[in-house]
Write an enzyme that holds these catalytic residues in place. Structure first.
Site, PDB file in Angstrom:
ATOM      1  CB  CYS A 165     -12.985  18.192  -0.442  1.00  0.00           C
ATOM      2  SG  CYS A 165     -11.463  18.569   0.454  1.00  0.00           S
ATOM      3  CB  CYS A 166     -10.396  14.269   0.548  1.00  0.00           C
ATOM      4  SG  CYS A 166     -10.239  15.147  -0.975  1.00  0.00           S
ATOM      5  CD  GLU A 211      18.685   2.993  11.374  1.00  0.00           C
ATOM      6  OE1 GLU A 211      18.533   3.720  12.379  1.00  0.00           O
ATOM      7  OE2 GLU A 211      17.970   2.007  11.129  1.00  0.00           O
ATOM      8  CG  HIS A 229       4.161   7.280  -1.802  1.00  0.00           C
ATOM      9  ND1 HIS A 229       3.306   6.204  -1.854  1.00  0.00           N
ATOM     10  CD2 HIS A 229       3.941   7.874  -0.607  1.00  0.00           C
ATOM     11  CE1 HIS A 229       2.595   6.160  -0.745  1.00  0.00           C
ATOM     12  NE2 HIS A 229       2.949   7.168   0.028  1.00  0.00           N
ATOM     13  N   GLY A 285       1.028  14.462   2.234  1.00  0.00           N
ATOM     14  CA  GLY A 285       1.550  15.370   3.244  1.00  0.00           C
ATOM     15  C   GLY A 285       2.892  15.949   2.871  1.00  0.00           C
ATOM     16  CG  ASP A 339      -0.613  11.899   7.212  1.00  0.00           C
ATOM     17  OD1 ASP A 339      -1.613  12.069   6.488  1.00  0.00           O
ATOM     18  OD2 ASP A 339      -0.035  10.820   7.332  1.00  0.00           O
ATOM     19  N   GLY A 359       4.882  12.531  -1.120  1.00  0.00           N
ATOM     20  CA  GLY A 359       4.596  11.597  -2.200  1.00  0.00           C
ATOM     21  C   GLY A 359       3.136  11.207  -2.276  1.00  0.00           C
ATOM     22  NE  ARG A 360      -0.672   7.418   0.558  1.00  0.00           N
ATOM     23  CZ  ARG A 360      -1.179   6.312   1.103  1.00  0.00           C
ATOM     24  NH1 ARG A 360      -2.052   5.601   0.444  1.00  0.00           N
ATOM     25  NH2 ARG A 360      -0.810   5.914   2.285  1.00  0.00           N
ATOM     26  CG  ASP A 399       2.987  11.859  14.657  1.00  0.00           C
ATOM     27  OD1 ASP A 399       3.179  11.813  15.891  1.00  0.00           O
ATOM     28  OD2 ASP A 399       2.852  10.842  13.971  1.00  0.00           O
ATOM     29  CG  ASP A 413       4.959  12.944   8.735  1.00  0.00           C
ATOM     30  OD1 ASP A 413       5.078  11.709   8.832  1.00  0.00           O
ATOM     31  OD2 ASP A 413       4.213  13.490   7.904  1.00  0.00           O
ATOM     32  CB  CYS A 420      -9.023  17.142  -3.974  1.00  0.00           C
ATOM     33  SG  CYS A 420      -9.807  18.243  -2.778  1.00  0.00           S
TER      34      CYS A 420
END
Lengths: 419, 485
Positions: A121-122, A44, A325, A164, A111, A161-162, A307, A109, A128
């Site tokens: 920091c974030c 799939e 992403h 993780g 994250d 892509g962002r 997760d 995954d 970062c």
């Protein structure tokens, strides 16, 4: 690099799917050597199209068919799901209950938002260079366990892509694992437990399992630079109180009073660690109980947080490698585990920067032989861009699996006594 | 009667040595019985085993499974129902035969749905675990050999090499024990429970299991083979269901022991909304009282709480209109505006009453269901306080509800068995209106059950209700869609 504008995606995606996406290696990966009948056809895929239109249960007769479809619809996002009992695009014709997911890679995954309680920091979607180390540590800890403890061979680690990373474990036997076994693997790999209400999320007691020991020694390598210097977790009373909340009462007071006298986090940590090591030394000669609070702190601040829902279900869909992403424009590229410490998520090419690179190189192609075939041109195309090393890493991964299959075939034929 | 889908060639000679077909008191039920039996025996065997499994279920909820209380009570039940209870008993043939046949009959009844299969599997596993533990070491080894569970024992050299890791990974084994005991190399999928809890050493995809932990593996094997067998049985079911003599019996078995499920409201409309606060103090079981209080205080309840409390209210007779008014009034006091309520929450209340979607009329949760499913987490108020709350907190709460100290500890007998919150309500109302005699005063009702972590025993339930078999997983998904918890 050119800043990425999500609005530009409809123009960029067609270029991406025609000239950059590594269809060849991708197809070879998911075909798994054609050893199992119809493996590719039963897989799939799901696409996220323009305007958040989401379509599931896509399946294709061949990698070429998939390629054509990608080039026709130019999805914003591609997810890979399970290999089913029947072709997913015909699932409505199968009677209820008979259409089941059968196999899938074991996926993880990790994250960054799951670490918000220990990042200074974030928070949430931001990352970062300081907190990215958490991902580096996560990959190292998990990968070590996958290889040494769980005996896994073919792992593909990918930048999401962002914020993780994902891991795809592709071993033949592992793809057949039941949900229970997958959940068990996640539990084995989990040490940080509890939600917002839990203050102390890691609790160790003797005997300490080798998995924990080995993970601690991985974390230790990064701890000073990441936690003591970068995050400065003992840098102020506010911050060190949080850490001391994880330490048993009998040690807290002393540390509380000594900390202000020390110059920085590094010194304060030495004090804490020294004290804990002392309890362990004494305990081994029969005096008192060993305390592992220093390990517990290191783990709470650095140990990977998985997760379980992503890994447990065979039918669970996960973002595909080399998918774009939609918010950052970055490509989900494979990570080189050998050179993990050099990885910079901010240096990962975006779809717009790649297209720009193609444009810049574009003048040359017009002078080339016009009879070139499409795949060849594509090979030259991505090579002109920053995507090159990533595609290469991916191809190596696929080749490694193909090599493994050849070896297995030989082994089998040897066993059958063919001379 | 033949189970033709899996009948084997071999005939079991019953006339000759009676111990031969059943050399052990324990078995994996791998081969179906091939003899003929009467319908009467068919039914009585099945009913007895069902009774046994229900007891297994209840004991498992009330007691620690490795504790003495559990063991004694289970043994008593096995004896009473004439199932094998002593591994060494010589003349056990009849009990073993009954055990064998009844297991296979229940497979027919319990293979039919995912929920039934899961229930059957769980109780059979618990039963097997108990019986396996009752074996002596030598009998255990004999049994393992008999069922051909092949474990590869590791060499002395390898063991010495790994001895430190083995010692660190295997709780309960001293270094010297590690050196003497046998260790087996077992695949990960066979040692799932040990592996997940990190109670075993793992290397290269294999677990190194000491002899003393072999039972977890055996259990796992049993679970796998029984699970597969149930799936297979489900597929061959049509041919068996076509037998008219068996059909009603099998149906009855899988739905039996259903106490009143409080789905039909005999007293609909008899409760008025103004009375609910007072009723909650007088006649609500602790769980519902807690939920009501949280609703009043926070003007909100999360999904789990809305389900548990909402269905309870339906069970005591609240009409759909009343329910809508009740919830809306309360939610509006909080952060929800009327519009949002009508769009989201109202839909799911109507759903609970069977007026939307699949139009299933959902039944209020029994105690078993509340205890066993969906444990509460932070911010939740549902669940069973006797099961899910911190014991200290629970004591405090009971004290604040003016239960005298004697009522807070064990209570022997309230004169009936309690397994459903709505049952509590009904009985309480009956007593308050003078309709029934009870050994203790009404105030103590409902504070009768207490289980805390230190295994205090509970009033053992004798007529268990079956848990709600409706697939409300769908409903929950729908609920979640409409809310933003």
């Amino acid at each position: 690099m050119a800043p990425f504008e999500p609005a530009a995606l409809p123009e960029l995606l067609p270029v991406f799917y025609r000239r950059l996406f590594p269809h060849g290696a991708y197809g070879r990966w998911l075909g798994y050597g054609g050893v199992e009948k119809n493996y590719f056809q039963l897989r799939e895929f799901s696409f996220t199209l323009r305007d958040d239109v989401y379509v599931r249960f896509q399946s294709f007769g061949s990698p070429q068919e998939l390629e054509k479809e990608l080039q026709r619809t130019n999805p914003y996002k591609i997810d890979i799901g399970a290999v089913y009992s029947h072709r997913p695009n015909q699932h409505n014709t199968v009677h209820l209950g008979a259409f089941q997911p059968v196999e899938k890679e074991l996926v993880f995954d990790i994250d960054m938002t799951d670490y918000d309680d220990v990042r200074t920091c974030c928070s949430s979607a931001d990352i970062c260079s300081k907190c990215w180390t958490l991902m580096t540590i996560a990959v190292r800890v998990i990968d070590r366990a996958l290889v040494e403890d769980l005996g896994m061979k073919h792992r593909l680690w990918v930048y999401s892509g962002r914020r993780g990373v994902h891991c795809w474990v592709c071993d033949d036997a592992v793809r057949k694992w039941s949900p229970a076994l997958r959940a068990a693997a996640v539990e084995y790999l989990s040490l940080v437990k509890g939600g917002a209400e839990t203050v102390k999320k890691v609790n160790l007691s003797e005997p300490v399992h080798p998995f924990i020991r080995r993970s601690v020694s991985v974390v230790e390598k990064y701890f000073e630079a990441y936690a003591l210097q970068g995050q400065d977790i003992l840098g102020s009373p506010e911050r060190w109180d949080k850490v001391l909340a994880l330490v048993p009462e009998e040690h807290r007071e002393l540390l509380q009073s000594e900390f202000p006298k020390k110059r920085d986090s590094v010194q304060r940590w030495e004090l804490l660690k020294g004290r804990m090591e002392r309890t362990r030394r004494l305990a081994s000669s029969g005096k008192g109980t060993a305390c592992y609070a220093d390990w517990e702190v290191m783990l709470q601040y650095c140990f990977p947080r998985l997760d379980i829902n992503v890994s447990k279900g065979i039918g669970h869909l996960l973002k595909s490698p080399f998918s774009v992403h939609p918010k950052t424009g970055r490509i989900s590229v494979p990570l080189d585990v050998q050179r993990l410490d050099d990885f910079d998520p901010f240096a990962v090419p975006t779809i717009s920067s790649l297209c720009q690179e193609l444009d810049a190189a574009g003048d040359d192609t017009e002078q080339e032989d016009g009879e070139e075939t499409e795949p060849k041109r594509r090979m030259r195309d991505y090579r002109r861009t920053q995507l090159a090393p990533y595609v290469k890493a991916f191809e190596q991964f696929v080749e490694e699996m193909e090599r493994g299959r050849r070896v297995e075939r030989l082994r089998r034929s040897d066993l059958q006594g063919e001379f | 009667m033949e189970f033709s889908s899996r009948a084997r060639q071999r005939h079991l000679k019953l006339a000759g040595d009676r111990r031969e077909p059943y050399p052990h008191s324990l078995q994996f039920y791998q081969e179906p019985p091939t003899e003929s039996i009467s319908l009467a025996e068919f039914e009585s065997f099945a009913v007895d085993r069902l009774r046994l499994l229900k007891v297994v279920e209840n004991l498992g909820v009330s007691y620690v499974k490795s504790g003495d209380a559990y063991k004694t009570k289970l043994e008593a039940e096995l004896r009473k129902l004439k199932f094998p209870y002593r591994a060494l008993a010589e003349d056990d043939y009849d009990a073993r035969r009954k055990d064998h046949i009844s297991h296979f009959i229940l497979r027919l009844a319990y293979c039919q749905s995912e929920e039934l299969r899961r229930w059957f599997l769980q109780q059979e596993m618990d039963l097997f675990r108990y019986r396996f533990h009752e074996l002596t070491d030598s009998l255990r080894q004999k049994f393992l050999d008999h069922v051909n569970l092949s474990f590869e024992a590791i060499s002395e050299d390898l063991k010495n090499e790994l001895s430190n890791e083995l010692y660190m990974s295997t709780p309960g084994l001293s270094m010297s024990k590690v050196k003497e005991q046998m260790f087996y190399k077992v695949g990960l999928s066979d040692a799932v429970d040990l592996f997940r809890a990190r109670r075993v050493f793992i290397k290269d995809g294999f677990a190194f299991v000491p002899l003393k932990d072999i039972d977890a593996i055996v259990l796992n094997n049993y679970r796998k083979s029984l699970s597969k067998a149930l799936a297979l049985t489900a597929r061959s079911l049509p041919s068996i269901q076509s037998d008219e003599r068996l059909q009603p019996l099998l149906n009855h078995l899988s739905h039996s022991y259903v106490g009143p499920d409080y789905s039909v409201q005999k007293n609909t409309g008899k409760i008025s909304l103004e009375h609910i606060d007072a009723l909650s103090v007088k006649s609500f079981p602790l769980c519902m009282r807690q939920l009501h209080k949280a609703l009043r205080e926070n003007h909100h309840l999360r999904h789990g709480g809305r389900m548990q409390y909402g269905l309870f209210l339906k069970g005591i007779g609240l009409t759909l209109e009343q329910a809508l008014e009740f919830w809306k009034k309360e939610f509006i006091k909080g952060k929800v505006d009327a519009d949002k309520f009508d769009k989201g929450y109202a839909y799911s209340i109507r759903h609970n009453y069977g007026k939307e979607g699949k139009r299933t009329d959902y039944t209020p949760y029994s105690c078993m269901k509340i205890i066993m499913s969906n444990p509460p987490s932070q911010g939740d108020y549902h669940g069973c306080p006797f099961r899910h709350s911190d014991p200290e907190l629970l004591k405090q709460k009971l004290q604040s509800y003016k239960v005298p100290p004697s009522g807070v500890t064990q209570v022997d007998d309230i004169g009936f068995s309690l397994n459903h919150p709505n049952q509590y309500f009904a009985e309480s109302q009956r007593i308050l209106s003078g309709g029934r005699e009870v050994k203790k005063e009404p105030n103590h009702l409902g504070n009768s059950q207490q289980k805390n972590n230190s295994q205090e025993s509970v009033n053992s339930n004798s007529a268990p209700t079956s848990s709600n078999t409706t697939t409300d997983a769908e409903l929950e998904g729908l609920e979640a869609y409409f809310t933003e918890d």
